[in-house]
Scaffold this motif. Structure first.
Motif, PDB file in Angstrom:
ATOM      1  N   ILE A  32      -8.929  25.715  41.861  1.00 36.73           N
ATOM      2  CA  ILE A  32     -10.322  26.058  41.583  1.00 36.73           C
ATOM      3  C   ILE A  32     -10.582  27.547  41.742  1.00 36.73           C
ATOM      4  CG2 ILE A  32     -11.204  25.730  43.911  1.00 36.73           C
ATOM      5  CD1 ILE A  32     -12.874  24.464  40.673  1.00 36.73           C
ATOM      6  N   ASP A  33      -9.730  28.223  42.550  1.00 35.88           N
ATOM      7  CA  ASP A  33      -9.900  29.664  42.749  1.00 35.88           C
ATOM      8  C   ASP A  33      -9.013  30.489  41.812  1.00 35.88           C
ATOM      9  OD1 ASP A  33      -7.517  28.999  43.897  1.00 35.88           O
ATOM     10  OD2 ASP A  33      -7.851  30.048  45.792  1.00 35.88           O
ATOM     11  N   GLY A  34      -8.434  29.841  40.796  1.00 36.25           N
ATOM     12  CA  GLY A  34      -7.741  30.586  39.752  1.00 36.25           C
ATOM     13  C   GLY A  34      -6.275  30.852  39.989  1.00 36.25           C
ATOM     14  N   LYS A  35      -5.650  30.131  40.935  1.00 33.23           N
ATOM     15  CA  LYS A  35      -4.220  30.302  41.182  1.00 33.23           C
ATOM     16  C   LYS A  35      -3.429  29.334  40.284  1.00 33.23           C
ATOM     17  CE  LYS A  35      -4.801  33.060  44.818  1.00 33.23           C
ATOM     18  NZ  LYS A  35      -4.383  34.480  44.840  1.00 33.23           N
ATOM     19  N   ASP A  58      -2.612  34.745  40.514  1.00 32.55           N
ATOM     20  CA  ASP A  58      -3.891  34.652  39.811  1.00 32.55           C
ATOM     21  C   ASP A  58      -3.635  34.672  38.298  1.00 32.55           C
ATOM     22  OD1 ASP A  58      -5.532  34.561  42.049  1.00 32.55           O
ATOM     23  OD2 ASP A  58      -5.543  36.745  42.238  1.00 32.55           O
ATOM     24  N   PHE A  59      -4.079  33.639  37.601  1.00 34.15           N
ATOM     25  CA  PHE A  59      -3.802  33.560  36.169  1.00 34.15           C
ATOM     26  C   PHE A  59      -4.426  34.725  35.413  1.00 34.15           C
ATOM     27  CE2 PHE A  59      -8.078  31.884  35.996  1.00 34.15           C
ATOM     28  CZ  PHE A  59      -8.547  32.213  34.738  1.00 34.15           C
ATOM     29  N   ILE A  60      -5.557  35.248  35.923  1.00 31.64           N
ATOM     30  CA  ILE A  60      -6.276  36.309  35.232  1.00 31.64           C
ATOM     31  C   ILE A  60      -5.450  37.583  35.151  1.00 31.64           C
ATOM     32  CG2 ILE A  60      -7.481  37.409  37.153  1.00 31.64           C
ATOM     33  CD1 ILE A  60      -9.110  36.275  33.840  1.00 31.64           C
ATOM     34  N   PRO A  65      -5.910  42.947  29.085  1.00 30.23           N
ATOM     35  CA  PRO A  65      -7.125  43.598  29.597  1.00 30.23           C
ATOM     36  C   PRO A  65      -8.348  43.444  28.702  1.00 30.23           C
ATOM     37  CG  PRO A  65      -5.229  45.033  29.899  1.00 30.23           C
ATOM     38  CD  PRO A  65      -4.749  43.851  29.097  1.00 30.23           C
ATOM     39  N   ASP A  66      -8.149  43.464  27.398  1.00 34.37           N
ATOM     40  CA  ASP A  66      -9.284  43.341  26.476  1.00 34.37           C
ATOM     41  C   ASP A  66      -9.865  41.928  26.433  1.00 34.37           C
ATOM     42  OD1 ASP A  66      -8.935  45.992  25.873  1.00 34.37           O
ATOM     43  OD2 ASP A  66      -7.877  45.628  23.991  1.00 34.37           O
ATOM     44  N   ASP A  67      -9.098  40.939  26.951  1.00 33.02           N
ATOM     45  CA  ASP A  67      -9.552  39.548  26.912  1.00 33.02           C
ATOM     46  C   ASP A  67     -10.006  39.033  28.276  1.00 33.02           C
ATOM     47  OD1 ASP A  67      -8.795  39.629  24.271  1.00 33.02           O
ATOM     48  OD2 ASP A  67      -6.841  38.675  24.623  1.00 33.02           O
ATOM     49  N   VAL A  68      -9.918  39.886  29.316  1.00 34.78           N
ATOM     50  CA  VAL A  68     -10.202  39.436  30.688  1.00 34.78           C
ATOM     51  C   VAL A  68     -11.639  38.948  30.832  1.00 34.78           C
ATOM     52  CG1 VAL A  68     -10.541  40.243  33.070  1.00 34.78           C
ATOM     53  CG2 VAL A  68      -8.418  40.769  31.867  1.00 34.78           C
ATOM     54  N   GLU A  69     -12.588  39.714  30.325  1.00 35.30           N
ATOM     55  CA  GLU A  69     -14.003  39.367  30.526  1.00 35.30           C
ATOM     56  C   GLU A  69     -14.324  38.003  29.908  1.00 35.30           C
ATOM     57  OE1 GLU A  69     -18.493  41.163  29.635  1.00 35.30           O
ATOM     58  OE2 GLU A  69     -16.701  42.325  29.107  1.00 35.30           O
ATOM     59  N   ALA A  70     -13.928  37.780  28.638  1.00 34.65           N
ATOM     60  CA  ALA A  70     -14.222  36.513  27.985  1.00 34.65           C
ATOM     61  C   ALA A  70     -13.479  35.358  28.662  1.00 34.65           C
ATOM     62  CB  ALA A  70     -13.822  36.593  26.507  1.00 34.65           C
ATOM     63  N   LYS A  74     -15.021  31.955  30.616  1.00 33.77           N
ATOM     64  CA  LYS A  74     -14.602  30.598  30.279  1.00 33.77           C
ATOM     65  C   LYS A  74     -14.090  29.871  31.523  1.00 33.77           C
ATOM     66  CE  LYS A  74     -14.804  29.404  26.688  1.00 33.77           C
ATOM     67  NZ  LYS A  74     -15.864  28.647  25.964  1.00 33.77           N
ATOM     68  N   TYR A  75     -13.384  30.594  32.400  1.00 33.45           N
ATOM     69  CA  TYR A  75     -12.887  30.016  33.654  1.00 33.45           C
ATOM     70  C   TYR A  75     -14.060  29.569  34.544  1.00 33.45           C
ATOM     71  CZ  TYR A  75     -11.665  30.423  38.617  1.00 33.45           C
ATOM     72  OH  TYR A  75     -11.563  30.230  39.981  1.00 33.45           O
ATOM     73  N   LYS A  76     -15.106  30.380  34.640  1.00 37.69           N
ATOM     74  CA  LYS A  76     -16.277  30.010  35.461  1.00 37.69           C
ATOM     75  C   LYS A  76     -16.948  28.763  34.902  1.00 37.69           C
ATOM     76  CE  LYS A  76     -17.506  31.920  38.526  1.00 37.69           C
ATOM     77  NZ  LYS A  76     -17.090  31.748  39.933  1.00 37.69           N
ATOM     78  N   ALA A  77     -16.945  28.637  33.581  1.00 38.49           N
ATOM     79  CA  ALA A  77     -17.520  27.436  32.970  1.00 38.49           C
ATOM     80  C   ALA A  77     -16.701  26.199  33.354  1.00 38.49           C
ATOM     81  CB  ALA A  77     -17.590  27.597  31.457  1.00 38.49           C
TER      82      ALA A  77
END
Length: 336
Positions: A32-35, A58-60, A65-70, A74-77
């Motif tokens: 849930i924390d992105g690991k 961390d998967f992020i 870098p250009d796709d991190v924000e989007a 999506k991960y938070k959703a």
């Protein structure tokens, strides 16, 4: 009895694990924390990682870098128990390159995030190539339209497989036959060739088509316009062949040179008239000049005691010889 249930449960989990690793899709489990908790063989093989390279990372950190924000949005959703369908981003490989992945993901009952992906890098590259090709084709078509609009020549495209011909609009403008910008039988062209030229022209183009080494065809002939008048034509085409050397298509242009030929004829006629005039003038002029020169020879300058008369005689001789030389040059230029 309890032991049997445990064995069955173990076998079930083991079976799931086997299916997880045998799947051709890139499968991952995230906390849930992105690991990254687990990745199947397809995921590791596609991106070039081993378990120790990615597990508990961390998967992020692997996202472009250009796709991190989007991707983060999506991960938070997903953490809010929303699904992600056909979400695309770029994932870093072990060699530093990036691959484009299309993801489907959701949250499992225990809170773990489950994601499956497919490598769509080749599809994206193919689409870019296709888009570039379409842009080039569009630009080429636009240029073709501009060229055909700018030139007075008749552009034609002959499909030899179907034996159909397509004309540019200038065919109608030049010869008065409506085309409607559609493909028409080859007889649309051949039936208007002057009867004295038709056989040689048809044989010429047929020979070019059936000779595998020929790439170009060119002929001059007479062509009937719709009003019955005759146009003088230079027609030339480029022959397109398949791998076997068989002609499958010809693209070319008809040029109406009637006006040019008429101008050439007028110039030739004018030159002939000028030649005749020059020769007549030179003959008529040389006759009196020759008479003057003959008369001057009768004068004996030694018997002329007056100095001014002697100078005048010499001037007359020089002028007569100069005039004779000018006439000779006119004749030489005219004959040449």
């Amino acid at each position: 009895m309890g032991q049997t249930k445990e064995i069955n449960a173990y076998n079930f989990i083991a079976g799931i694990d086997v299916l997880f690793n045998l799947s051709p899709d890139l499968l991952c489990l995230f906390s849930i924390d992105g690991k990254i908790l687990k990745a199947n063989c397809a995921f590791k093989n596609a991106l070039g990682y081993k378990d120790e390279d990615i597990v508990l990372q961390d998967f992020i950190d692997f996202v472009h870098p250009d796709d991190v924000e989007a991707t983060f949005l999506k991960y938070k959703a997903l953490t809010r128990n929303e699904s992600a369908l056909l979400f695309r981003n770029r994932y870093r490989c072990a060699d530093g390159e990036y691959k484009s992945l299309s993801w489907n993901a959701n949250q499992l009952p225990d809170g773990t995030l489950y994601a499956s992906a497919r490598d769509v890098s080749d599809i994206i590259i193919a689409n870019k190539i296709k888009q570039n090709a379409l842009k080039k084709l569009k630009l080429s078509n636009e240029r073709y339209k501009l060229v055909t609009a700018a030139t007075h020549d008749v552009i034609w495209d002959w499909d030899l497989k179907r034996n159909t011909l397509k004309w540019s609009k200038s065919f109608e403008d030049n010869f008065g036959y409506p085309t409607g910008q559609k493909k028409e039988p080859i007889t649309t062209w051949s039936k208007h060739i002057h009867e004295d030229d038709k056989e040689s022209v048809i044989n010429s183009i047929r020979e070019a088509i059936t000779t595998p080494s020929d790439k170009f065809w060119r002929e001059e002939y007479r062509y009937y316009r719709a009003d019955g008048s005759i146009a003088l034509i230079i027609d030339q085409g480029y022959i397109i062949r398949n791998h076997d050397g068989k002609a499958i298509r010809m693209v070319g242009a008809m040029q109406d040179i009637t006006e040019l030929k008429e101008k050439e004829l007028r110039i030739c006629n004018q030159n002939e008239r000028l030649t005749d005039i020059a020769q007549i003038n030179s003959h008529e002029l040389r006759r009196p000049v020759a008479s003057i020169l003959g008369l001057l020879q009768l004068f004996d300058s030694e018997k002329i005691t007056d100095e001014s008369s002697r100078e005048l005689l010499e001037h007359l001789k020089v002028a007569a010889f100069e005039l004779d030389e000018v006439i000779r040059r006119i004749v030489d230029k005219t004959v040449a």
